[in-house]
Design an enzyme around this catalytic site. Structure first.
Site, PDB file in Angstrom:
ATOM      1  N   ASP A   1       0.824  -1.211   0.000  1.00  0.00           N
ATOM      2  CA  ASP A   1       0.000   0.000   0.000  1.00  0.00           C
ATOM      3  C   ASP A   1       0.858   1.261   0.000  1.00  0.00           C
ATOM      4  O   ASP A   1       2.070   1.198   0.204  1.00  0.00           O
ATOM      5  CB  ASP A   1      -0.951   0.002   1.217  1.00  0.00           C
ATOM      6  CG  ASP A   1      -0.317  -0.602   2.463  1.00  0.00           C
ATOM      7  OD1 ASP A   1       0.910  -0.453   2.639  1.00  0.00           O
ATOM      8  OD2 ASP A   1      -1.030  -1.233   3.257  1.00  0.00           O
TER       9      ASP A   1
ATOM     10  N   ASN B   1      -7.900  -3.102  14.266  1.00  0.00           N
ATOM     11  CA  ASN B   1      -9.280  -3.332  13.812  1.00  0.00           C
ATOM     12  C   ASN B   1      -9.372  -4.505  12.835  1.00  0.00           C
ATOM     13  O   ASN B   1     -10.410  -4.729  12.220  1.00  0.00           O
ATOM     14  CB  ASN B   1      -9.858  -2.058  13.183  1.00  0.00           C
ATOM     15  CG  ASN B   1      -9.100  -1.644  11.917  1.00  0.00           C
ATOM     16  OD1 ASN B   1      -8.197  -2.347  11.475  1.00  0.00           O
ATOM     17  ND2 ASN B   1      -9.472  -0.510  11.352  1.00  0.00           N
TER      18      ASN B   1
ATOM     19  N   HIS C   1      -7.520  -4.932  10.036  1.00  0.00           N
ATOM     20  CA  HIS C   1      -7.185  -4.695   8.619  1.00  0.00           C
ATOM     21  C   HIS C   1      -5.884  -5.405   8.236  1.00  0.00           C
ATOM     22  O   HIS C   1      -5.000  -5.602   9.071  1.00  0.00           O
ATOM     23  CB  HIS C   1      -7.132  -3.193   8.282  1.00  0.00           C
ATOM     24  CG  HIS C   1      -5.984  -2.420   8.833  1.00  0.00           C
ATOM     25  ND1 HIS C   1      -6.101  -1.143   9.341  1.00  0.00           N
ATOM     26  CD2 HIS C   1      -4.652  -2.701   8.953  1.00  0.00           C
ATOM     27  CE1 HIS C   1      -4.923  -0.695   9.719  1.00  0.00           C
ATOM     28  NE2 HIS C   1      -4.030  -1.627   9.500  1.00  0.00           N
TER      29      HIS C   1
ATOM     30  N   GLU D   1      -9.763  -1.805   5.335  1.00  0.00           N
ATOM     31  CA  GLU D   1     -10.412  -1.523   6.604  1.00  0.00           C
ATOM     32  C   GLU D   1     -11.681  -2.374   6.740  1.00  0.00           C
ATOM     33  O   GLU D   1     -12.179  -2.915   5.737  1.00  0.00           O
ATOM     34  CB  GLU D   1     -10.770  -0.028   6.679  1.00  0.00           C
ATOM     35  CG  GLU D   1      -9.563   0.909   6.591  1.00  0.00           C
ATOM     36  CD  GLU D   1      -8.777   1.026   7.895  1.00  0.00           C
ATOM     37  OE1 GLU D   1      -8.610   0.010   8.605  1.00  0.00           O
ATOM     38  OE2 GLU D   1      -8.304   2.142   8.187  1.00  0.00           O
TER      39      GLU D   1
HETATM   40  C1  F6R Z   1       1.271  -1.376   6.162  1.00  0.00           C
HETATM   41  C2  F6R Z   1       0.080  -2.236   6.258  1.00  0.00           C
HETATM   42  C3  F6R Z   1      -0.725  -2.303   7.513  1.00  0.00           C
HETATM   43  C4  F6R Z   1       0.113  -2.596   8.761  1.00  0.00           C
HETATM   44  C5  F6R Z   1      -0.791  -2.624   9.989  1.00  0.00           C
HETATM   45  C6  F6R Z   1      -0.038  -2.909  11.255  1.00  0.00           C
HETATM   46  O1  F6R Z   1       1.904  -1.569   4.911  1.00  0.00           O
HETATM   47  O2  F6R Z   1      -0.246  -2.846   5.292  1.00  0.00           O
HETATM   48  O3  F6R Z   1      -1.683  -3.317   7.368  1.00  0.00           O
HETATM   49  O4  F6R Z   1       0.765  -3.822   8.616  1.00  0.00           O
HETATM   50  O5  F6R Z   1      -1.444  -1.382  10.106  1.00  0.00           O
HETATM   51  O6  F6R Z   1       0.829  -1.856  11.522  1.00  0.00           O
HETATM   52  P1  F6R Z   1       1.854  -1.927  12.734  1.00  0.00           P
HETATM   53  O7  F6R Z   1       2.740  -3.070  12.479  1.00  0.00           O
HETATM   54  O8  F6R Z   1       2.581  -0.604  12.696  1.00  0.00           O
HETATM   55  O9  F6R Z   1       1.035  -2.095  13.970  1.00  0.00           O
END
Ligand code: F6R
Length: 259
Positions: A66, A135, A137, A142
């Site tokens: 992303d 959440n 994702h 989301e």
């Molecule tokens: C980022 C992504 C998100 C993160 C997720 C967890 O490229 O795809 O899905 O992996 O938000 O983020 P952290 O590891 O910072 O808690």
């Protein structure tokens, strides 16, 4: 689904890096990368293996999950910069082979379609690393995301913007929109490796692994995939009802057992 429980975040990182190394040794040439805090220990250990154990990424294509829309490409928070800083600048991956959706494209919807097409042509991804949001994702799919979604624009929840404000000056600086691989796009990878550490991830991990398959917890779609490894520390595993069984499998796994 295989659930691997490790004592702490560093151990999670080493375990996941070992899985990546094994995949490359088995001939995988396309990797899927994530950003965020959870994968940092994995990247640290991959860099160590590159420097000290001869692990090579030459000939590998890497696709990021992303990118924020609207941040200048040079912004330190742009995922294209983050992944270079945290991983690819320190290994022998050809910079031309790092593929990131452009967050500055004039037509982000067209850019999402271009990226999806690029993935289709180079794919399937052999191994995809994933973090998980509190959440549920994955990527930036989301809650409520279509389980059949492909790479597209998404609007972040206020909760996700708040969680990511730690990387910015404050929540007001966190972009509202992203381009993210869709849930169906992610599901086309041959092997999905989900990393989660810390007590704040325990509820999302339990919903993803043991809850119903539902768009309310996008990561729960992993239950429909044939090859998923969930690598978690004790704290992130603390709400898994079957954790004694997962440990038992790890102790007694017969050679060749699939998931
Ligand atoms: C980022 C992504 C998100 C993160 C997720 C967890 O490229 O795809 O899905 O992996 O938000 O983020 P952290 O590891 O910072 O808690």
């Amino acid at each position: 689904m295989e659930v691997v429980i490790r004592p702490d975040a560093d151990d999670v990182g080493r375990t996941a890096a070992g899985i990546v190394q094994q995949s490359l040794a088995d001939g995988v040439t396309t990797l899927g990368l994530a950003t965020g805090s959870s994968v940092l220990a994995v990247y640290r250990d991959l860099i160590r293996r590159h420097r000290h154990e001869g692990l090579s990424f030459s000939g590998v294509d890497a696709f990021l999950l992303d990118e924020y829309i609207g941040l200048p490409t040079s912004s330190p928070q742009a995922f294209a910069q983050v992944i270079r800083r945290e991983l690819t600048a320190h290994i022998d991956l050809d910079s031309e082979r790092l593929h990131v959706p452009s967050g500055t494209a004039l037509d982000p919807a067209a850019e999402a379609r271009r990226f999806e097409q690029c993935l289709t042509e180079a794919g399937p991804v052999g191994l995809q690393l994933l973090g998980i949001g509190v959440n549920g994702h994955i990527g930036f799919n989301e809650p409520g995301s279509s389980l059949a979604s492909r790479t597209r624009l998404k609007t972040l929840t206020e909760g996700t913007r708040r969680d990511n404000a730690r990387f910015f000056g404050g929540i007001e600086d966190v972009p509202r929109h992203v381009i993210t691989q869709g849930l169906a796009t992610i599901g086309e990878a041959d092997h999905l490796v989900l990393i989660a550490t810390g007590p704040h991830k325990a509820r999302a991990v339990s919903a993803a692994v043991e809850g119903p398959v539902t768009a309310a917890c996008p990561a729960s779609i992993l239950q429909l995939h044939a090859h998923v490894t969930v690598v978690v520390d004790e704290l992130a595993a603390s709400q898994l009802r079957q954790r004694a069984y997962y440990r038992c499998i790890a102790r007694h796994k017969p050679v060749g057992q699939r998931y």
